[in-house]
Design an enzyme around this catalytic site. Sequence first.
Site, PDB file in Angstrom:
ATOM      1  N   ARG A 111       0.853  -1.329  -0.067  1.00 55.64           N
ATOM      2  CA  ARG A 111       0.030  -0.003  -0.042  1.00 55.64           C
ATOM      3  C   ARG A 111       0.876   1.381   0.021  1.00 55.64           C
ATOM      4  NH1 ARG A 111      -3.383  -2.454  -1.302  1.00 55.64           N
ATOM      5  NH2 ARG A 111      -5.485  -3.205  -0.382  1.00 55.64           N
ATOM      6  N   HIS A 132      -1.346   0.210  -9.772  1.00 54.69           N
ATOM      7  CA  HIS A 132      -2.031  -0.993  -8.893  1.00 54.69           C
ATOM      8  C   HIS A 132      -2.325  -1.891  -9.865  1.00 54.69           C
ATOM      9  CE1 HIS A 132      -3.645  -1.255  -4.534  1.00 54.69           C
ATOM     10  NE2 HIS A 132      -3.843  -2.340  -5.136  1.00 54.69           N
ATOM     11  N   GLU A 174      -3.904   7.395  -4.741  1.00 52.16           N
ATOM     12  CA  GLU A 174      -4.131   6.775  -5.990  1.00 52.16           C
ATOM     13  C   GLU A 174      -5.724   7.359  -6.417  1.00 52.16           C
ATOM     14  OE1 GLU A 174      -4.011   2.535  -5.383  1.00 52.16           O
ATOM     15  OE2 GLU A 174      -1.853   2.379  -4.665  1.00 52.16           O
TER      16      GLU A 174
HETATM   17  C1  8YV Z   1      -6.855  -4.740  -5.777  1.00 53.13           C
HETATM   18  C2  8YV Z   1      -5.660  -5.050  -3.582  1.00 53.13           C
HETATM   19  O1  8YV Z   1      -6.206  -3.656  -6.454  1.00 53.13           O
HETATM   20  O2  8YV Z   1      -6.242  -7.304  -3.063  1.00 53.13           O
HETATM   21  C3  8YV Z   1      -5.878  -5.897  -2.810  1.00 53.13           C
HETATM   22  O3  8YV Z   1      -5.773  -5.930  -1.715  1.00 53.13           O
HETATM   23  O4  8YV Z   1      -5.173  -4.021  -3.623  1.00 53.13           O
HETATM   24  C4  8YV Z   1      -5.887  -5.405  -5.219  1.00 53.13           C
HETATM   25  O5  8YV Z   1      -6.250  -6.786  -5.453  1.00 53.13           O
HETATM   26  C5  8YV Z   1      -8.324  -4.112  -5.405  1.00 53.13           C
HETATM   27  O6  8YV Z   1      -8.423  -4.878  -4.063  1.00 53.13           O
HETATM   28  C6  8YV Z   1      -9.113  -4.601  -6.375  1.00 53.13           C
HETATM   29  O7  8YV Z   1      -9.460  -3.793  -7.295  1.00 53.13           O
END
Ligand code: 8YV
Length: 312
Positions: free
Chosen positions: A231, A278, A260
């Site tokens: 993150r 991301h 973001e």
């Molecule tokens: C995705 C994520 O960007 O799973 C996570 O924690 O950061 C990613 O898999 C998001 O959650 C779905 O668009």
Amino acid sequence: MTEKIQILMTQPLLQSCVDGLEERFIIHRLYEQEDKAEFFKANGKNIRGLAGHAADAQLMDALPNLEIIANFGVGYDNIDTDAAKARNIRVTNTPDVLNDAMGEITIGLMVCLARQIPQAERYTRAGKWPKEGVFGLHSELNGKTVGIVGLGSVGKEIATRCQAMKMRVVYHSRNKQRNVPYVYYDNLVEMARDVDWLVVIVPGGAATHNLINREVLTALGPEGMLVNVARGSVVDEPVMIEMLQKNEIGGAALDVFADEPNIPDTLLGLDNVVLSPHQGSATHQTRYEMGALVVANLEAYFAGVPLLTPVV
Ligand code: 8YV
């Protein structure tokens, strides 16, 4: 016939996930509502489940009969889990199904940063090779030491792939793990001092906010490479940018950012970074599995059987 349960989608989700939800539930799309207050007034009381990436206490209060939040993602730092607990709302996430995709993108970013593949591609496309000559030499992963910050299930997939790249793997996490063949550091700064690469894959949230600070980056040093696939909040971004500008760290490969999808212009202008929007879990097969898990958790909850992947 019993009435279908009503679910709120807070963000657009993958089509296969939406199809799965629509088969079983009545779906409301919060992001399509122009007047959210009016929407909550008319529908708030009827909504029993939520599917999306984020939910704060205010949203939970607007849905007084909410029973479950199914997070589309393994990281749930955007869900206020304390608020959920206090309201007896269950929370699920999508662990494990994205481990391989995360492992792959991490190695991809590392190879890109070490071998300067995006930079070399830009050089080639700009027609510089015939005009300015060969691109130049760069570093490789082979023989280097990588320190993994956070040896959870994704961290372990990254670790085995780093070994396949002939790297030495060490790690830092809150606790030493049993049955892990890597050297453990309880002190992050000491580990940063000893490694060539620092790969960050800890959960976001208050406990890890700015964990990668000036002291850690100074220990990593001018030859050190930082990779963040966790993150944006885990790295002190302004400090990282300043240190990249001054070559006080060697380079960074980043899939995640503090704000973001906004990336500071100063970061976009640097050549010792590789940037990715991301994309960690963004493969067809992984996102399909994540969506299926969101649906399966909601289905299990309303069928009264145990949740597949609960966090609260
Ligand atoms: C995705 C994520 O960007 O799973 C996570 O924690 O950061 C990613 O898999 C998001 O959650 C779905 O668009």
